[in-house]
Design an enzyme around this catalytic site. Structure first.
Site, PDB file in Angstrom:
ATOM      1  N   GLY A 152     -10.837  19.952 -59.305  1.00  0.00           N
ATOM      2  CA  GLY A 152     -12.249  19.987 -58.953  1.00  0.00           C
ATOM      3  C   GLY A 152     -13.090  18.976 -59.699  1.00  0.00           C
TER       4      GLY A 152
ATOM      5  N   ALA B 271      -6.067  16.063 -61.301  1.00  0.00           N
ATOM      6  CA  ALA B 271      -5.955  15.824 -59.871  1.00  0.00           C
ATOM      7  C   ALA B 271      -7.148  16.446 -59.162  1.00  0.00           C
ATOM      8  CB  ALA B 271      -4.651  16.437 -59.347  1.00  0.00           C
ATOM      9  N   LYS B 272      -7.208  16.151 -57.865  1.00  0.00           N
ATOM     10  CA  LYS B 272      -8.318  16.668 -57.050  1.00  0.00           C
ATOM     11  C   LYS B 272      -8.452  18.176 -57.170  1.00  0.00           C
ATOM     12  CE  LYS B 272      -9.267  13.547 -53.243  1.00  0.00           C
ATOM     13  NZ  LYS B 272      -8.085  12.854 -52.728  1.00  0.00           N
ATOM     14  N   ARG B 273      -7.295  18.862 -57.253  1.00  0.00           N
ATOM     15  CA  ARG B 273      -7.348  20.325 -57.259  1.00  0.00           C
ATOM     16  C   ARG B 273      -8.045  20.874 -58.498  1.00  0.00           C
ATOM     17  NH1 ARG B 273      -3.554  22.000 -60.767  1.00  0.00           N
ATOM     18  NH2 ARG B 273      -2.040  20.397 -61.288  1.00  0.00           N
TER      19      ARG B 273
END
Ligand code: GLU
Length: 291
Positions: free
Chosen positions: A256, A252-254
């Site tokens: 990075g 996911a985006k988290r």
């Protein structure tokens, strides 16, 4: 039989590593068996699709070394096909117009004495507009009240009878589309929903093996139902695992992870990245320090 597979991204944002992994799965499956690999741009949602993302998708795939067969199919150019499918379901008495706003639905769910029923896509639609008289519904449509079209799922399931489909990994599945409730097939803001467009297009393009992420596993029950109602062939399915981040959670985006465009523009080697992803690995150095 030589398989025809496809990659069907929605151009609502830039592609990331998970998309690349999925595209490679579908592409390699076709190439390994001497089959065909198609590219379909799922730009049915005119409010969220962007031409810049379409161009980015084509550049990203070329950079990864992925070539597709035949023209790029765009859902925005196939609206008449979806309309014809909707007409057919409407004529069979299986669709009804739904005038509810999100707030209407939330209020009904909150007011209802029984706990809301949850389906694979969240709380099931509580059926408010299914209870409108046909005259009232027709009058509101004629008056131009904004509306979606929902599938009357119980009637549809009864019309179709028992349904199964085959997943390459998970085996034979008994479809339970009723778990979704009265799914939306045409949206207020888009002429067809994902479920309708993907089912119509996979059949029209002669896709024999749908290779896609396991996050869409449950949705296949709805697609199988639509195939039955619309007399469309049922492809084989191959739902692949999702690419995981270093913590074992879905990427996911988290985590990075940069977009493919960022890697491409930074001069990274797309074909080398493709090889890394084929091994199920992530490129080194992509994880943000805080993840
Ligand atoms: N357009 C969908 C997405 O971007 C994928 C559709 C599919 O593979 O069935 O998530």
């Amino acid at each position: 039989m030589m398989p025809t597979t496809r990659f069907a991204p929605s151009p609502t944002g830039p592609l990331h590593l998970g998309h690349a992994f999925s595209a490679l799965q579908a592409h390699d499956r076709a190439r390994a068996a001497g089959g065909r690999f198609l590219l379909r741009i799922e730009d049915i949602d005119g409010t969220r699709s962007r031409e810049a993302h379409v161009a980015g998708i084509l550049d990203d795939l070329a950079w990864l070394g992925i070539a597709w067969d035949g023209p790029v199919v765009r859902q925005s150019q196939r609206l008449d096909r979806y309309e014809a499918a909707l007409d057919r379901l409407r004529a069979a008495g299986l669709l009804y117009p739904c005038f509810c706003t999100r707030a209407d639905i939330a209020r009904e769910v909150a007011d209802s004495a029984s706990a809301p029923h949850h389906g694979p896509d969240g709380p099931r639609y509580p059926g408010i507009c299914r209870h409108l008289s046909p005259d009232e519904a027709a009058a509101r449509v004629a008056a131009g009240v904004p509306h979606a079209w929902r599938l009357a799922i119980d009637a549809a399931v009864a019309a179709a009878g028992p349904l199964t489909w085959q997943d390459a990994t998970a085996g034979r599945q008994v479809a339970d589309p009723a778990a979704f409730g009265d799914v939306v097939l045409a949206r207020k803001d888009a002429p067809a929903s994902y479920h309708l467009a993907v089912t119509v297009d996979d059949a029209a393009q002669g896709v024999t093996e749908v290779v896609r992420g396991i996050d869409l596993f449950a949705a296949t029950d709805v697609h199988r139902l639509l195939q039955a109602l619309l007399d469309l062939p049922t492809p084989a399915y191959r739902h692949h695992p999702l690419l995981l981040g270093p913590d074992g959670a879905r990427l996911a985006k988290r985590h990075g992870a940069p977009t493919l465009a960022a890697l491409r523009q930074a001069g990274e080697d797309g074909r080398a990245l493709a090889e890394t992803l084929r091994r199920g690995d992530l490129p080194t150095g992509f994880v943000a320090a805080n993840s």
